[in-house]
Structure formats: structure tokens, C-alpha cells
Design a protein around this motif. Structure first.
Motif, PDB file in Angstrom:
ATOM      1  N   ARG A  14       0.829  -1.201   0.000  1.00 52.52           N
ATOM      2  CA  ARG A  14       0.000   0.000   0.000  1.00 52.52           C
ATOM      3  C   ARG A  14       0.869   1.259   0.000  1.00 52.52           C
ATOM      4  O   ARG A  14       0.371   2.356  -0.066  1.00 52.52           O
ATOM      5  CB  ARG A  14      -0.924   0.007   1.235  1.00 52.52           C
ATOM      6  N   MET A  98       8.150   6.836  11.640  1.00 53.06           N
ATOM      7  CA  MET A  98       6.753   7.247  11.539  1.00 53.06           C
ATOM      8  C   MET A  98       6.084   7.205  12.913  1.00 53.06           C
ATOM      9  O   MET A  98       5.109   7.902  13.156  1.00 53.06           O
ATOM     10  CB  MET A  98       6.043   6.305  10.567  1.00 53.06           C
ATOM     11  N   THR A 100       4.999   4.287  14.311  1.00 51.74           N
ATOM     12  CA  THR A 100       4.082   3.159  14.430  1.00 51.74           C
ATOM     13  C   THR A 100       4.743   1.935  15.064  1.00 51.74           C
ATOM     14  O   THR A 100       4.057   1.010  15.472  1.00 51.74           O
ATOM     15  CB  THR A 100       3.542   2.751  13.047  1.00 51.74           C
TER      16      THR A 100
ATOM     17  N   TYR B  89      -0.269   4.624  10.379  1.00 52.91           N
ATOM     18  CA  TYR B  89       0.205   4.509   8.998  1.00 52.91           C
ATOM     19  C   TYR B  89      -0.481   5.569   8.159  1.00 52.91           C
ATOM     20  O   TYR B  89      -1.678   5.483   7.875  1.00 52.91           O
ATOM     21  CB  TYR B  89      -0.061   3.102   8.462  1.00 52.91           C
ATOM     22  N   LYS B  90       0.302   6.563   7.760  1.00 55.80           N
ATOM     23  CA  LYS B  90      -0.258   7.736   7.078  1.00 55.80           C
ATOM     24  C   LYS B  90      -0.865   7.391   5.733  1.00 55.80           C
ATOM     25  O   LYS B  90      -1.800   8.037   5.288  1.00 55.80           O
ATOM     26  CB  LYS B  90       0.843   8.788   6.860  1.00 55.80           C
ATOM     27  N   TYR B  91      -0.286   6.387   5.094  1.00 52.58           N
ATOM     28  CA  TYR B  91      -0.745   6.057   3.743  1.00 52.58           C
ATOM     29  C   TYR B  91      -1.945   5.115   3.756  1.00 52.58           C
ATOM     30  O   TYR B  91      -2.418   4.700   2.715  1.00 52.58           O
ATOM     31  CB  TYR B  91       0.403   5.452   2.921  1.00 52.58           C
ATOM     32  N   LEU B  92      -2.402   4.751   4.975  1.00 51.25           N
ATOM     33  CA  LEU B  92      -3.593   3.906   5.071  1.00 51.25           C
ATOM     34  C   LEU B  92      -4.758   4.739   5.594  1.00 51.25           C
ATOM     35  O   LEU B  92      -4.563   5.787   6.200  1.00 51.25           O
ATOM     36  CB  LEU B  92      -3.338   2.740   6.021  1.00 51.25           C
ATOM     37  N   LYS B 130      -7.567   8.920   4.209  1.00 54.95           N
ATOM     38  CA  LYS B 130      -6.178   8.591   4.539  1.00 54.95           C
ATOM     39  C   LYS B 130      -5.741   9.375   5.764  1.00 54.95           C
ATOM     40  O   LYS B 130      -6.047  10.567   5.891  1.00 54.95           O
ATOM     41  CB  LYS B 130      -5.258   8.930   3.358  1.00 54.95           C
TER      42      LYS B 130
END
Lengths: 293, 310, 233
Positions: A14, A98, A100, B89-92, B130
Motif C-alpha cells: 500500500r 513514523m 508506528t 500509517y499515514k498512507y492507510l 487517509k
């Protein structure tokens, strides 16, 4: 474990960054194919021209899909570690960066499992990348240029492999290349567990590979004797070994044979050993790591 | 029934720095436990140790009566956490983030449940957005949804209202209260804001430079009869002298800027009328509730600390 | 004048043996006449190349010949590296290529067969051919071996054996030996896979620089006419 792997793959595929590699490979291969379609003969004359006074060289027949695929791999595989590092070097440190990683590591899954899942996801990525490469470099080249015997130049030898004897060598070569790139991924993974930003491990992986490749290829006796046998870069070119064909006592090539099978086996062994070492070290480091990011 | 969290002699050393120094505390079931300290006091390090993100240098952590080290997975399955900024998760999308972490906590995909949790934090309408497009407050709320998705009996919230607007802060406060009141969750909440802890927690611990200052009931620790009152007058030196001649003199603090009195808030009107009578020009009188002031009130009376500890 | 000197040299070098110069000339004429029965042919065969640096498989080839001197070797499938000198396998071409001074080289044996050794010196000084030695089986009027030195392509040797097509002086098997140059490309271009670099170098040094191509021909189609197009690229 399967669940963790699914999650890791989901994250990798993704991420827009992942597709840079696929796009770069496609662009590179298409450029080479176009170049060889237009100027293939000139390129071959440049490569083999010095044989011209002794032999009739069937340039147009040599410039076929199988040979083009070999040429592409020869030019491209040296650079693919960068693309692998782009994903594998980011896989732990990117999450640390990030923020996470702390969430991930506070879930009821063991740290070892996290690293192993990330490693397996990198393996999957490498294989997907090579599959993509095979599709464009091999299948498309065969469609565009047709198949014929493949002629491979070594610095002191020319190897010709009959058309019917080629395809399995490509399967083996892609398999070997996967192993070499998985080794790169495992090195990147280790560096990634040691860092909290993703640029560091990516750049470090690339630098290590460049330095080791230079030492491997410099042909300096001192390095050749004491360093070269221990560097993984010495063994990463083993995929080419599948295109060096064996000859009988009479000097005739033996269909289905390899010039130096044991060297390929040794390379596979060395690469596997490096992979085991890097992955174990990654697990060890990550288990011990205080996650402060 | 064992305490939900029992920490004994916990220390963590980073190089030469002792981030957490011999810390012991207990959180009981149903507590909203305030974990108060300035930035860098060791709150986050302690919470990270509770989540096994950071390995203690020494000491023992038991959660639900089990040793964290040897029962890590089974304990973490029952813990929800929001650690500092809720980075996701920034892109999710919001939904994908929630589903991903729910899966990691052992949940099966359950769209209704996930949407319910997003709705609870007011993000149902942005489920497919997003995370990179989210404001800090929205991320914070999603972080809380992630912490709660697997319905854990213990929730660790590290600075949950950081970066939120006043409405957001109020929403989170209400959510925390209702989680405790309606669902019987045990909540550990850290903050550097005394007011935050005061408004939500029933018990609290104050940590300073890695060491425990006090631990106890919030109502007892933040006793309104011993509040610190900040006095701002036209001429502080003169005011100080005048106060020395009155019955207020024992309450005047010797440290700090301006004039501070440790006193019962109920007596403020009386103090003001005395000052007016003494012709002191009063600019403002305000009860202080910053953590720094509270520390001051603790540290100015050595030996007092022990009196508060249980 | 030159001719006289040549003749003198010939006489001095090759003292008269069993045959006189004229008889030798006659023998060569007979051989040439036999070769000249063939106007064209098409043949298929297998070429085995044995060159140290060339690792190639045995290839199926088709050979096309048409008078006066067109010869083409094409691979049937795949790729083959045909040594340039191999186009000289048609001996008629050489014998028809100009005037020679023919010298008697005495008697010898090739594979147990007694032969007459004949040396050809081209009269044209610009000719690429410098000297060719023929070993002729006198009874069958076929050439069993040649050794040729040229200006451009160096020296090469042909060994020929005959079978079914002996009557046309067309060989069943030709062994073409030639000199090859060293072959070396920069490693930076080829990026060889070499695990053990030291052993490799010795191996290359040990090999001779002689090349060999062995062509075994199975069937000829003779004098059926061939279009010129097969000789164009």
C-alpha cells in the motif's frame, strides 16, 4: 505468523514507494529493449567486433530475445540492490520514524515474529520484483525479438547455449538472483533494526554493496586473496554461472551442463549463510532493542 | 484480587542517565490513575516499560497479577495503549489502520465493530480517509479508537489530550470518564497538566526526575485547604512587609516569583479584605494549579511528601 | 626474368624426384579437372568447432557452392561462428584462382595413404595466397591435406577424407585448422562470475591458440543449379 506476514505485505504494497522499483525496472528494461531494437547490431559489434577478422559473426541472430534478457540482467541486476534496500531498509526504521513501531511492538506478538514477518515480506517483495523483471525482460524480449541460441561473453571466453537449453537456465538464474537479493534484503533489515530513520539503512546498504563490489572486482591480488573470498558480493553474480556451459574433452559444449557447478553451489551456500546470519542478528538486535521512537 | 498494575523498584538507565529511579506504584481495578510529571520526568519511559517496549534495568512489573516478562503476550492482549503522539500509517485509511491493529490484537475482521469504534471517537464519517489528511485531533481520536478496539480491561494513555483543541480535550475527558464509569475499565493516564489529572483521575502519582514524589488519592493530594495562591500587588516588597505583621505571615512562601501563600481557598475573600484594609494595591489574586507550583508546594516543606504517601 | 629465377629456385630447392616438373603439372591439372566436374552443390553437415575461448555446441550447417568461387556456410538452426578461412574448403576455387608455379615436394603419407606433395606458388605477387602445399593421393586424384599461408588470414590447414563422393573429389569430412588470436575483454564490461580467480588465469595461459573446425558432410546435391540469392546476405 501468517497473519503478521499478511499485515506486513499489506503495508508494503500500500506504500507508494514500493512501486518506484517496479516502475524503474520497467522503464530501464524498455529503454534497453528500444535501444537494442534500433541499435542492437552496433552494440554487438562493439562487444564482439574484435572477433570479426577470424569469424563470421551472426550478429542478427545473436541479437535475439534470450540474449537481450541476458544483457538486461547483466546491466540491471547490479543496481537492483538499491531498489531492494529502498523497501527492506525502511521496513523497521521507517516505522520507528513514523512512530508506528511502538504501537506494533506493544501488540501481543513477539518481537522475533515481527522481524521474521518483516523478513518474509521483504522476500516476497524481492520475488515479486524479479517476477516483474522476468516478465518484461524475458517474456517481452522473446515476444519482441524471438528466441535463438544465447551467446554470453566472459572476459576470456564466449559461451553459446542452444535455444532449447536456455529456458531452465533463466529459471535457475532468476532463482539465484532472488537468493542474492534476499541476502541484500536481510542486510538492509539488520541495518534497519539498528536505526530510527529510513535514509540511514538505505544509504548504508547501498554503500556497503558498492564498496564490496569494488573490492571484489578490482583484481588486486592482496584483496583477492584475503578479502574477496569472504565478501558476499563475490557470490552475488552467481546467476551468470548458469550461462557458462560445460565442455567435453573434445571442446564441445554439453547440453544441460554447467562450466562450474560447484562454484554456484558454493555461492548459494555462502549467500544462505549470510542470510541466516543477518536475519538472526536482526532478531537478536530487535529483541534487545528499547523502542524509544 | 491482585492489583491491575503492580510496579516494584523499577529503574531504567540510559547510558549515564537514570530515567526511572526505583519507582514503585500500584493501580487497582477501576482506577483512573493519574501519572503526573513534567516533560522528561520519566512518565513515558515507565509506560513504555509497562508495554515491554523498553526493558527495565531492574525491578518488577506485574500486570493482572502476572509477571510482564514471562507473560508478555497474554498481558498485552488485554492492554490498550496510546503512546505520546498517536502515529499511525499515514498512507492507510482510518479504517485500515484500525483493522490492522485489531488484527494484531487477535481480533477477526468485524466491520460493524470497527465502525462502531470509529463512531465512538467521531470518525465514522472519515473511515476511508487517509490518515495523512487528518488533523492532529483526528489522529488523536483514531489513536484512542485503536487503543480501545479490542476492548481491553486496562488502558494506558500517554498524554492523550496533547495538541487537542478545548472541545477535543473535553470530549476525551468525557470518554475516559465513561469508560471507567460505564465499562469498568482501569485507566492509567499520564499528563504534565495537573488540571487534567485533577479533572479525571481518582488516584495519582507524581514523578520527578524519575523518582516518585507522591502517590495517593487525588482528593487528598490536591487538598483545597492547602492551595497555593498567587498574589500580584503594586509593590511586592511592601506587601510582604505588611503581611509579616499579620496572622497571614506563616502562610507566606519564601520561594517563587511574587508572593505566594499556601492556604485554604475559602479564606481568599478574607485575605483580600485584609489587604485592602492595609491599603495594599491588589492587582490580582489567583489560585495556582500548575504542576510547577504544585511541586513548589511539595518541595518547600520537606518531610511533607511522606505525609502524603500511602 | 622473375619466372626464370623462380624456376631456378624451384629446381635448386626441389631436386627432381620421381616425377618431372611437367608430370607434377599434369597431376595438378588432373586434380583440377576432377574438381571442376562440380559446378555447384548444396550439402548438409555438422560443424564441430574447437577453439579454446569459444564454448559452442556442434551445429548443423548447410554448405552452398557455386562456380567460380562462391561458398557459403549457413547454420541450419541456432547460431554458428564460422571461421572465415573455412570458405577455402573448396579446393577447386584455389586451383582455379590464378597461375601458379608448381613445385614437387616429394612423397609423403597422410593417414597411411601415400601422397605426392605439391607446392603452389602464385605467380601474381598481389595474391592473398602466399604458399599452399597440397598432399595428393595420386591413385584417387584427390587432395588429402593442404597447408596454406595467406597474407590476410594467416596459415591454415585442411585435412580431407573422402567417401561416397570421392568421384567428385568432394570430402565427407574436413578438418580445418587455423590460428586464432587471444581473446580478452575487460572484466569491467563483462562482470564475470568467478569465485576462485587464481585457478582461472592459469587455465587460460595453458591453452594453445590453435583453432579447429571439423565439418562432417552427409549428403551433397551436386550440379542441380543454385540461385545466386543463397550467397547474398
Amino acid at each position: 505468523m501468517w497473519k503478521l506476514l499478511q499485515i506486513e505485505l499489506f503495508k508494503i504494497f500500500r506504500k507508494p514507494r514500493t512501486y518506484i522499483a517496479f516502475a524503474a525496472i520497467a522503464a530501464f528494461i524498455l529503454l534497453i529493449q528500444l535501444a537494442l531494437l534500433v541499435n542492437g547490431r552496433q552494440y554487438l559489434e562493439f562487444m564482439l567486433g574484435f572477433l570479426d577478422d577470424g569469424f563470421f559473426i551472426p550478429y542478427d541472430q545473436i541479437n535475439n530475445g534470450y540474449w537481450i534478457c541476458f544483457t538486461i540482467l547483466n546491466l540491471l541486476l547490479i543496481h537492483v540492490p538499491i531498489l531492494v534496500a529502498l523497501v527492506a531498509g525502511d521496513i523497521v526504521s521507517g516505522e520507528a520514524n513514523m512512530g508506528t513501531l511502538r504501537l506494533l511492538a506493544s501488540k501481543p506478538v513477539s518481537r522475533s515474529q515481527i522481524i521474521l514477518a518483516k523478513f518474509m515480506a521483504s522476500v516476497f517483495y524481492v520475488i515479486a520484483l524479479l517476477f516483474w523483471m522476468a516478465l518484461i525482460a524475458l517474456v517481452l524480449s522473446l515476444v519482441l525479438f524471438g528466441a535463438n541460441d544465447v551467446v554470453v561473453a566472459k572476459s576470456t571466453e564466449l559461451h553459446q547455449i542452444e535455444k532449447a537449453d536456455v529456458l531452465w537456465r533463466y529459471f535457475a538464474a532468476f532463482g539465484f538472483a532472488s537468493l542474492a537479493l534476499i541476502m541484500v534484503a536481510s542486510l538492509s533489515l539488520l541495518l534497519s533494526t539498528l536505526s530510527d530513520n529510513s535514509i540511514g539503512p538505505i544509504v548504508a546498504t547501498v554503500c556497503i554493496i558498492i564498496v564490496c563490489t569494488l573490492i571484489s572486482e578490482m583484481q588486486i591480488p592482496l584483496y583477492d586473496k584475503y578479502l574477496r573470498p569472504y565478501l558476499f558480493t563475490t557470490y552475488m553474480l552467481g546467476w551468470k554461472g548458469f550461462f557458462y556451459i560445460g565442455v567435453d574433452a573434445d571442446g564441445q559444449t554439453i547440453k544441460g551442463s554447467l562450466q562450474n557447478g560447484p562454484a554456484i553451489l558454493k555461492s548459494i551456500g555462502v549467500l544462505l549463510a549470510y542470510i541466516v546470519f543477518f536475519v538472526s542478528a536482526s532478531v537478536f538486535v530487535f529483541r534487545k532493542k528499547d523502542i524509544l521512537s | 484480587m491482585p492489583p491491575v498494575i503492580s510496579v516494584r523498584h523499577l529503574s531504567k538507565q540510559f547510558g549515564d542517565t537514570l530515567a526511572v529511579d526505583d519507582l514503585s506504584f500500584t493501580v487497582h481495578e477501576g482506577d483512573i490513575y493519574g501519572f503526573l510529571g513534567q516533560n522528561g520526568a520519566g512518565k513515558s519511559t515507565t509506560i513504555r516499560m509497562l508495554l515491554s517496549l523498553v526493558k527495565p534495568s531492574s525491578g518488577e512489573i506485574r500486570i493482572f497479577g502476572k509477571d510482564l516478562n514471562s507473560h508478555r503476550s497474554s498481558i498485552l492482549r488485554q492492554v490498550g495503549a496510546l503512546i505520546e503522539k498517536p502515529d499511525l500509517y499515514k498512507y492507510l485509511s482510518a479504517y485500515e489502520n484500525l483493522a490492522l491493529f485489531a488484527k494484531l490484537s487477535g481480533l477477526k475482521a468485524d466491520r460493524r465493530l470497527f465502525m462502531h469504534k470509529l463512531d465512538m471517537v467521531g470518525l465514522a464519517g472519515r473511515a476511508s480517509g487517509k490518515v495523512k489528511t487528518f488533523s492532529q485531533g483526528m489522529k488523536q481520536r483514531l489513536g484512542i479508537a485503536v487503543a480501545l478496539v479490542h476492548d481491553p480491561p486496562l488502558i494506558l494513555l500517554d498524554e492523550p489530550v496533547n495538541g487537542l483543541d478545548p472541545q477535543g480535550i473535553a470530549d476525551i475527558r468525557n470518554l475516559i470518564r465513561s469508560l471507567s464509569r460505564d465499562e469498568g475499565k482501569t485507566i492509567l493516564i499520564s499528563s504534565h497538566l495537573l488540571s487534567e489529572i485533577e479533572l479525571t483521575a481518582n488516584r495519582m502519582l507524581i514523578i520527578h526526575q524519575g523518582r516518585k514524589m507522591v502517590e495517593g488519592e487525588v482528593s487528598a493530594l490536591l487538598d483545597p485547604t492547602r492551595s497555593l495562591v498567587q498574589l500580584d500587588t503594586g509593590n511586592d516588597v511592601e506587601t510582604r512587609q505588611k503581611l509579616q505583621q499579620t496572622g497571614w505571615k506563616d502562610l507566606v512562601q519564601t520561594t517563587g516569583d511574587g508572593i505566594q501563600l499556601k492556604m485554604d481557598l475559602k479564606k481568599v475573600p478574607e485575605l483580600v479584605s485584609d489587604l485592602v484594609r492595609m491599603k495594599v494595591q491588589v492587582i490580582s489574586v489567583k489560585p495556582s494549579s500548575t504542576l510547577e507550583d504544585y511541586f513548589l508546594s511539595l518541595t518547600t516543606r520537606p518531610g511533607h511528601v511522606e505525609a502524603f504517601t500511602d | 626474368m622473375k619466372k626464370i629465377i623462380r624456376l631456378l629456385v624451384a629446381v635448386i630447392l626441389f631436386c627432381p624426384g620421381d616425377l618431372r616438373a611437367q608430370e607434377i603439372n599434369q597431376l595438378v591439372q588432373q586434380v583440377r579437372a576432377k574438381l571442376n566436374q562440380v559446378n555447384d552443390y548444396e550439402a548438409s553437415g555438422r560443424m564441430k568447432t574447437n577453439v579454446a575461448f569459444l564454448k559452442v555446441p556442434i551445429s548443423g550447417v548447410r554448405i552452398y557452392f557455386k562456380k567460380p568461387g562462391q561458398l557459403r556456410i549457413k547454420n541450419e538452426k541456432g547460431i554458428s561462428f564460422v571461421p572465415k578461412g573455412a570458405v577455402s574448403i573448396n579446393l577447386g576455387t584455389m586451383l582455379n584462382s590464378g597461375k601458379f608455379t608448381i613445385l614437387d615436394g616429394g612423397n609423403d603419407q597422410v593417414g597411411g595413404v601415400p601422397v605426392k606433395v605439391v607446392k603452389l606458388l602464385p605467380e601474381d605477387e598481389e595474391s592473398d595466397l602466399v604458399l599452399s602445399t597440397l598432399y595428393i593421393d595420386v591413385s584417387a586424384l584427390v587432395i588429402l591435406k593442404t597447408r596454406t599461408t595467406t597474407r590476410e588470414s594467416g596459415s591454415y590447414e585442411l585435412e580431407l577424407s573422402y567417401g561416397k563422393y570421392k568421384a567428385y573429389a568432394l570430402p565427407d569430412k574436413i578438418i580445418f585448422s587455423f590460428n586464432t588470436r587471444d581473446y580478452k575483454m575487460p572484466k569491467g564490461m563483462t562482470f564475470d562470475f568467478e569465485v576462485d580467480s587464481e585457478g582461472k588465469k592459469e587455465e587460460v595461459k595453458g591453452k594453445t591458440k590453435k583453432g579447429r573446425a571439423e565439418i562432417t558432410i552427409t549428403n551433397y546435391t551436386i550440379n542441380k543449379g543454385l540461385p545466386d540469392s543463397v550467397f547474398s546476405n
